[in-house]
Enzyme design. Sequence first.
Site, PDB file in Angstrom:
ATOM      1  N   ASP A 916       0.836  -1.202   0.000  1.00 48.09           N
ATOM      2  CA  ASP A 916       0.000   0.000   0.000  1.00 48.09           C
ATOM      3  C   ASP A 916       0.868   1.249   0.000  1.00 48.09           C
ATOM      4  O   ASP A 916       1.875   1.318   0.706  1.00 48.09           O
ATOM      5  CB  ASP A 916      -0.887  -0.006   1.257  1.00 48.09           C
ATOM      6  CG  ASP A 916      -2.150   0.812   1.065  1.00 48.09           C
ATOM      7  OD1 ASP A 916      -2.216   1.569   0.087  1.00 48.09           O
ATOM      8  OD2 ASP A 916      -3.064   0.687   1.892  1.00 48.09           O
ATOM      9  N   LYS A 985      -6.313  11.436  10.956  1.00 49.18           N
ATOM     10  CA  LYS A 985      -5.894  10.645   9.786  1.00 49.18           C
ATOM     11  C   LYS A 985      -6.781  10.876   8.568  1.00 49.18           C
ATOM     12  O   LYS A 985      -6.288  11.146   7.466  1.00 49.18           O
ATOM     13  CB  LYS A 985      -5.885   9.149  10.139  1.00 49.18           C
ATOM     14  CG  LYS A 985      -5.523   8.279   8.933  1.00 49.18           C
ATOM     15  CD  LYS A 985      -5.524   6.794   9.261  1.00 49.18           C
ATOM     16  CE  LYS A 985      -5.221   5.984   8.012  1.00 49.18           C
ATOM     17  NZ  LYS A 985      -5.224   4.532   8.276  1.00 49.18           N
ATOM     18  N   ASP A1144      -4.334   2.660  -5.149  1.00 48.57           N
ATOM     19  CA  ASP A1144      -2.917   2.775  -4.783  1.00 48.57           C
ATOM     20  C   ASP A1144      -2.488   1.630  -3.877  1.00 48.57           C
ATOM     21  O   ASP A1144      -1.502   1.748  -3.146  1.00 48.57           O
ATOM     22  CB  ASP A1144      -2.641   4.124  -4.105  1.00 48.57           C
ATOM     23  CG  ASP A1144      -3.472   4.320  -2.843  1.00 48.57           C
ATOM     24  OD1 ASP A1144      -4.391   3.518  -2.619  1.00 48.57           O
ATOM     25  OD2 ASP A1144      -3.205   5.271  -2.087  1.00 48.57           O
TER      26      ASP A1144
END
Length: 1225
Positions: A916, A985, A1144
């Site tokens: 990742d 986050k 991604d």
Amino acid sequence: MSAVRWGRGAAGFGRALWPAGSPGLLAEEGALGGVWSRKRSSTASPCEQDRRKDWGHAELLEVLKARVRQLQAEGVAEVTVKRVAVARAPEAGGAQPPRQAQAGAKGAAATLSSRWAQKLDSDQQLMEKRKQRLEGKLQERVEKGAWQKQLRLEPRLLSRKLASQLQHWEQGAPRSPWEEQLAQLLQEAPHRLSSEAAAAPADRGPESRLEGQRQRLLSFFECCLLTGHLPLAHHVLVTHHSKSQQQRLLTLSMYNMVMLGWARQGSFKELTYVFFMLKDAGLAPDLQSYAAALQCMGRLDQDAGTIRRCLKQMAQDGLQLQGLFTAVPLSAEERAELLRAVRKAKPTFTPPRLPVPPPQVNTSPLLREIYAKDPAVSYPRLHLSLKELQGLFQQQLRVEMATTITVESVEKVPLLTKEVLHARKTLAGLRTRWRTALYRELQETKESEAHAAREGRLSLFPYLCLLSEKEIVRVLLQTLQALPAQGESLLFLAHELGLRVFKRKQLRNEVQELEQRYSKYLHLLASDTQVAEPCLPRQHWEALGVPEAPHEQPWPMSVVVQLGKQLAEVLVRAAQMPSSLAAPRSPGTLIPVLYHVYSFRSFRQIGILKPHPAFTQLLETAAERTLTFESTDVPMLCPPLPWTSPHSGAFLLSPTKMMRSVEGSQQHQLLLERCPPAELHGALDALTQLGNCAWRVNGRVLDLVLELFTDKGCPRLGVPAPPSEAPRPPEGRQAPKRCLLPEVSPAEKAEMRRELARRLKVAREMQSLRADALYRLSLAQHLRHRVFWLPHNMDFRGRTYPCSPHFNHLGSDLARALLEFAQGRPLGPHGLNWLKIHLVNLTGLKKRESLQARRDYADELMEDILDSADRPMTGRKWWMEADEPWQALACCMEVARAVRAPDPTAYVSHFPVHQDGSCNGLQHYAALGRDSVGAASVNLLPSDLPQDVYSEVAAQVEVFRRQDAEQGVQVAQVLEGFISRKVVKQTVMTVVYGVTRYGGRLQIEKRLREIHDFPQDFVWEASHYLVRQVFNSLQEMFSGTRSIQRWLTESARLISHTGSAVEWVTPLGIPIIQPYHRDSKVMIKGGLQSLTFSSSVDTSQKPNTLKQKNGFPPNFIHSLDSSHMMLTALHCYRKGLTFVSVHDCFWTHAADVAVMNQVCREQFVRLHSQPILHNLSRFLIERFCSDPRTSKSIWVSRLTDTLLSVPKTGTFNLEQVKHSTYFFS
């Protein structure tokens, strides 16, 4: 052909006119009545008015006859009624009064009866004459109406000269053949292009506003030709052409479409009519026009003179004869007829062979290595033999030809009690009735729409004929079955139904030819075959000479919604059930199954179709265990077709677009079609490679999930609970009925309403999640012992997605855990280590530890790992504490099998291991700006330990908070001890993708509410404070990133002010345009309700400046991360690796992780070694600032200055990325 005959023959209607003797048919509105019945006009036609008068006179005659019976009952025995032909009725009272009692009144009675008899006789004769006269008049009007309704073929020309010329030719037809008239028309045709092409730039504004209406007309003509209603298409063309305002909507392609239809039938007279209209509209014929005319001449075997004159005129118009055979799409049969005509005039003519396009080479420096000839390259092959793959192809072909697939539901199997069996029997009986009712309603709807079309209006008639009535009925019954208990928006249902018709309208029928070519294609993929030269799947498919699939004309959104709305209303009218199902003691009348109600959703009132609670209860009791899916909504059972163009690839028969977009939007498709084909090779091959990955179901995980699902679910583990676990309406003091009590205060009532709304919202969410899980798990169970494939396409930014929406690897933790590679690879010397690292990554622990530390941690936990694998539901359940519990459990099972294998290096693993990106959006920004500080924060620089940007931002925010707290800021003091990585986050992750401060505040508010110890009174103020500090921290840490973001935002703002949408081209050559325009309101009137919806893809509307500027930075970054993923996919395929991605997050076998990591880093460096920002600046200047007519605009001037001010870059050395262990990890 008369309108009546056409209506019966073409559509198979029961009748084209109402029968003369059935008054009740006109009066009936159906059992539903009111808004449930179809809206009918209250104005009667002349024929109907005369018919009503006739019925009125008949009723008067009945009154007079009743008066005769009354006189008889009064004892006037001498009244003679034979002469007026009135049947003698039983006397009132049952007995005749005695004559002697009336003897004294005999004379008066005789006189009275005589007068009455004479009066009745006279009235009867008068009525008979009037009835005969009315019947004759009615018949005359019927015949006249039929004549008036006849589909018009002769054009109504606006030019008097042309109209006179046409009339003269028609009168002298025997002496002046139609072929000669056509030749003269061609000679006199205006030598200019169509109005669209010739329009001056100043006129393009009004022209673009007509685009939506033109799309609707074009789709109408296309559907008429597809369904065999060419005379209707011609009739509507004539109707529009005869009115100057409507004629503006007609384009050359519409005239050509109708001409081609007549050419296929060899109807030269009608084709000439279209040429008359073409000339009358001031349009010049093109190659397609000449191809239609010559094809028709070939079918009719006409003389060479006319053909010669036609070819001569075509040459004078600057059109090449060879172009008829190379530039016009023709079937083999049409090509033969065209050649037959040409050879009459030129016997020695040899048509050019269909040009074999020279091998087009993609010139992108990023793809040079991919398309370089290298005999040593070894592309991966499937693990299946040619025979096995051919069998799978036949299975997939059957599924697509059936258009739907039925699978068993995984819901808990009920006991077959008498109640269940009775409910199933009742449902079966109802469905039989509904099918009959739906057939009847469909026929009546078609009849009504055909009548509108015969009047020249754009009706839904040809769209309703695209599918057979049997197919439409099946779709409607499936819709009724799947309708949730809380109902569904009528607009949503209409859209879905319209789309289902559109998707099914054109299944290609070249099955035998497809079978032969696909079998040859499989030689490239099968494990037991060889090909002469290694090549990519697209290259191999094109080498087989496969013709390009026909381009599919999209329907405007208004047509999709209107058609779906009409079908939904048919379902409402037809679906009825006995009232006894709702109330056992009620009379056996019929009540509607669906109710149309209004409800508030997000402060807007919307119309909802809601099933009757009794029907919902019946479905629950019957507990039928089948689900029906569209064939394009489930994975494929054989490898997908390789993508060869923007509209050709993926499914065998079902047309699929390479770039998904809102239905009715054409801007993306037009950009792709104008793009040179070689420029799209990178995207086409990457999509093909992703779709060629074979999958299988992880059976052990599926069994465990089903065990929980059929019990009471487990929301903590992502298994939704059944509806029985949903919150019930409040009881006691919070019961909704207490709102009616006078002693309840307004504040209490408001609180009750909020609590009720909250519970209803939770119940709806649970229902939605449960249905989603049911679809996914049922498909997983259906595919448990099969190999399957997930064809891919992409969105307008280039991001890739599987076409199957319900079961794929882009879903939740649970969805991903159910899938593994069908083809395994031995672990090799390092595979087991990567499995262990991947397992620790899934737990969410040790994120800031080295890879070696993670491996060591996995070894320390090996006892828990093995316990989780052996006793997942009864052991210590360590796996349940992981961030991704189901994937962690699947990995535990794979690690257990590997460590217990005699030789772990030889163990064949099917498990996908993920790598990742570390906040990938910021990685691209840091690389664009060569920002050394930002690069270090997102692991572009090599380091011994991974950097965590989220923790760093949280630390920076804590510094700001501490400073403010010391200065006495209350909210900063309250937040002490509550600022964590988890709180910031999501905002840090999404700010790079354009999240606003408002959106970031909502994200932080949600995290704060999850902290039980945090004082909830300060949530709103604290979220405002934190989002401001997060943005300030990112500004300090990523100064280069923010400057690029501002430059992109300002550029997009200025571009939209010039009146254009933002466009760019990705480094792989994919053209991108942002589909954000000002909303245009579309209204579909009539029926159950008028539907109004907004469309933001209408290119005739001005760009939406806010969405254009806010969307450009994240969309541009998404186009870069998709380019990086595609480059990685292509190079991994070239190295023989199995590769798939979730944006991604890159997946491959454990044995190949090291190779994939190397490719991933190399391609990131190669991508960002290109001058991406300068290339973007040059493209935007050329696209938006190079027109001399707009160069003096103040907006263009500002845009030019902004685009020339490309942000300066830092000193970061990209080559260091190749050595960064934690760039992707």
